[in-house]
Design an enzyme around this catalytic site. Sequence first.
Site, mmCIF file in Angstrom:
data_model
loop_
_atom_site.group_PDB
_atom_site.id
_atom_site.type_symbol
_atom_site.label_atom_id
_atom_site.label_comp_id
_atom_site.label_asym_id
_atom_site.label_seq_id
_atom_site.Cartn_x
_atom_site.Cartn_y
_atom_site.Cartn_z
ATOM 1 N N GLY A 1 -90.755 -87.447 18.764
ATOM 2 C CA GLY A 1 -89.526 -87.790 19.409
ATOM 3 C C GLY A 1 -89.630 -88.077 20.822
ATOM 4 C CB THR A 2 -91.958 -87.178 23.593
ATOM 5 O OG1 THR A 2 -91.366 -85.936 23.735
ATOM 6 C CG2 THR A 2 -92.243 -87.989 24.893
ATOM 7 C CG ASN B 1 -83.383 -78.658 23.544
ATOM 8 O OD1 ASN B 1 -82.616 -79.378 23.981
ATOM 9 N ND2 ASN B 1 -84.365 -78.294 24.280
ATOM 10 C CD GLN C 1 -83.558 -78.412 17.774
ATOM 11 O OE1 GLN C 1 -83.867 -78.043 16.806
ATOM 12 N NE2 GLN C 1 -84.518 -78.522 18.860
ATOM 13 C CB SER D 1 -88.741 -85.154 16.139
ATOM 14 O OG SER D 1 -90.027 -84.718 16.120
ATOM 15 C CB ALA D 2 -91.410 -85.671 11.273
ATOM 16 C CB THR E 1 -103.335 -98.682 12.295
ATOM 17 O OG1 THR E 1 -104.000 -99.900 12.530
ATOM 18 C CG2 THR E 1 -103.274 -98.267 10.676
ATOM 19 C CB CYS F 1 -90.997 -79.239 26.205
ATOM 20 S SG CYS F 1 -90.991 -80.030 24.761
#
Length: 385
Positions: free
Chosen positions: A71-72, A150, A178, A198-199, A237, A324
């Site tokens: 995400g960042t 968040n 979020q 974000s995963a 890659t 964070c």
Amino acid sequence: MGNRVYFDWNATTPLRDEARRAVSDALYLPGNASSVHAEGREARKWIENARAAVAKAVGTVPLNVVFTSGGTEANALALAPNLRRDAGPAVERLVVSAIEHASVLSGGRFLPNQMEKVRVTPAGVVELDHLRELLRDRPPALVSVMLANNETGAIQPIAEVAEIVHAAAGLLHVDAIQAFGKIALDMAKTGADLLTLSAHKIGGPKGVGALVLSEGVSGLEPLLRGGGQELSRRAGTENVAGIAAFGAAAAAAMAALPAEGGRLGTLQERLEHGLRMTPDVIVFSDSVERLPNTTLFTVSGLKAETAVIGFDLAGIAVSSGSACSSGKVQPSHVLEAMGFEPDIARGAVRLSMGWSTRDADVDRCLEAWRKLAGNLLKGQRRNTA
């Protein structure tokens, strides 16, 4: 880790079974997805299947999805001057809400003198009139407003924000990291020009994210240059296993969403009813629409670090806000932006739930809180005696 209870899903989620299987299978693929031989084509197939799953989850086409390392990076890639829609003007400055994630507040590739902040209400919702003021008769701006906060879980009026931004010839970036997987998300309905995901917030692995572009957005300059991966929008890659798992997690999250949202909402009500049994508990943003899994609360005199340790000793993982910054002894910038004094902002505890959270977990969390609160209130009575 034994008989522990996890109430820190907003920081990161456990890996879904579907994502775990995708990782395991994809790790056996020998080919580079940029290679034209059969092994390379097989790796490419896994990436494109995941791209299609993520695109479907947000109501767009696969071509618009750019995979990143998280995400960042996705936010940093999105926050750049010279973006434009169709033949419109390029954005020259950045306007962000005061409650954004640190990766957005850092400004991406905009200089500090090109940035301004939008105020929020005491309930943690963007002040639309202030946004209009910052955009009126000014050079075109890229505006960044998260879909759901968040820390508080407060859901922002994104469709209204988009209308204001587009009327001022600007572009809208929405950090949906979020909110993704917790509430229904359709990119067209939000009006977002750029959307970040974000995963690891939906049961995928850490270290995988995505930037999603709407039709007609151009001028995106890659952060990483070199190969032509991701249609030359992000060199390097591809992380085939991580991307495959992201796609699997997205599909699983969307399939579970209709039932899961209501179930979590019921648990949230149960949790907050129990918390309010303690005198003078503040549940932040409780007057506005919130994510059904998120509760940020405090009580006067509470020190978040003490509470987090107390919960941990009771076998319960909670957070003192954003993961964070939870290791730093400082007030929540979100609560300060909402107008709370540093002593209150420094004492906030976040409880966030997910698909494995049950009634018994809520009850155990409340039992631990009653003991912590009892000790706190005893101490306060001694100090005032």
